[in-house]
Design a protein around this motif. Structure first.
Motif, PDB file in Angstrom:
ATOM      1  N   LEU A 254       0.825  -1.199   0.000  1.00 35.19           N
ATOM      2  CA  LEU A 254       0.000   0.000   0.000  1.00 35.19           C
ATOM      3  C   LEU A 254       0.864   1.255   0.000  1.00 35.19           C
ATOM      4  CD1 LEU A 254      -2.729   1.367   0.039  1.00 35.19           C
ATOM      5  CD2 LEU A 254      -2.771   1.068   2.528  1.00 35.19           C
ATOM      6  N   ALA A 255       1.971   1.229   0.692  1.00 36.83           N
ATOM      7  CA  ALA A 255       2.871   2.388   0.700  1.00 36.83           C
ATOM      8  C   ALA A 255       3.398   2.642  -0.710  1.00 36.83           C
ATOM      9  CB  ALA A 255       4.027   2.156   1.668  1.00 36.83           C
ATOM     10  N   TRP A 256       3.686   1.583  -1.443  1.00 32.59           N
ATOM     11  CA  TRP A 256       4.166   1.731  -2.814  1.00 32.59           C
ATOM     12  C   TRP A 256       3.088   2.392  -3.660  1.00 32.59           C
ATOM     13  CZ3 TRP A 256       2.844   0.328  -7.742  1.00 32.59           C
ATOM     14  CH2 TRP A 256       3.845   0.394  -8.708  1.00 32.59           C
ATOM     15  N   VAL A 257       1.848   1.925  -3.557  1.00 29.09           N
ATOM     16  CA  VAL A 257       0.750   2.481  -4.352  1.00 29.09           C
ATOM     17  C   VAL A 257       0.513   3.941  -3.969  1.00 29.09           C
ATOM     18  CG1 VAL A 257      -1.732   2.331  -4.821  1.00 29.09           C
ATOM     19  CG2 VAL A 257      -0.345   0.246  -4.772  1.00 29.09           C
ATOM     20  N   ARG A 258       0.520   4.228  -2.665  1.00 28.22           N
ATOM     21  CA  ARG A 258       0.321   5.622  -2.219  1.00 28.22           C
ATOM     22  C   ARG A 258       1.397   6.533  -2.791  1.00 28.22           C
ATOM     23  NH1 ARG A 258      -0.567   3.511   3.276  1.00 28.22           N
ATOM     24  NH2 ARG A 258       1.628   4.011   3.555  1.00 28.22           N
ATOM     25  N   THR A 259       2.635   6.072  -2.761  1.00 25.91           N
ATOM     26  CA  THR A 259       3.752   6.878  -3.270  1.00 25.91           C
ATOM     27  C   THR A 259       3.594   7.132  -4.769  1.00 25.91           C
ATOM     28  OG1 THR A 259       5.225   6.010  -1.564  1.00 25.91           O
ATOM     29  CG2 THR A 259       6.261   6.975  -3.522  1.00 25.91           C
TER      30      THR A 259
END
Length: 174
Positions: A59-64
């Motif tokens: 999720l952090a990857w997608v948010r970034t």
């Protein structure tokens, strides 16, 4: 990718997409931009799902990715706004004249190869040889298409016969 990976991604998407959209919306103030950037981020995640799903926090990857896309769009819009301020907005494009509309409608009734030859030769100002090279057609074929196209356009645009031309399906596609 297998069905398990697809099901895993679908669950990840359904469970997190609203949070990503809300985050980007809160940072940009533009809901449509937030939705667009979130969708693009998830599309990229899907194409790299093997490596993204193996990360500690996918999720952090997608948010970034979504935030970076939004910043990129924001910069693009800001540059456009500066250009408008410096040079003014583009002048209004006048409505097409009846002649232009008639020519475009007539071109639309020609077969694709004939229309392409006419456009490349007369609008892009390419020589017959250049048209042949670009379309992968023999020079003689291009000449025939140009001759046929001029004749067909003349018939379509002629006020005497009301533009009667056979259906494009019936016209030689050569």
């Amino acid at each position: 990718m297998g069905a398990d990976a697809a099901a895993e991604f679908d669950e990840f998407y359904r469970g997190t997409v609203h949070r990503v959209v809300h985050l980007v919306y809160a940072t940009t103030g533009d809901l449509s931009l937030a939705q667009e950037c979130a969708q693009e981020a998830y599309a990229r995640a899907w194409t790299q799902w093997r490596s993204v799903s193996a990360m500690r926090d996918p999720l952090a990857w997608v948010r970034t990715v979504a935030r970076r896309l939004a910043v990129s769009q924001w910069r693009h819009h800001r540059a456009r706004d500066r250009a408008y301020a410096r040079h003014g907005a583009a002048s209004a494009v006048p409505a097409p004249t009846p002649d232009r509309v008639a020519v475009l409608e007539a071109l639309g009734r020609l077969s694709e190869p004939v229309r392409e030859a006419l456009a490349l030769h007369y609008l892009a100002d390419l020589s017959v040889e250049q048209v042949a090279d670009e379309t992968g057609s023999p020079v003689g074929t291009v000449k025939a298409r140009l001759r046929r196209g001029r004749h067909q356009l003349g018939a379509l645009l002629s006020p005497e016969d009301g533009g009667a031309l056979p259906d494009p399906q019936e016209v030689d596609r050569g």
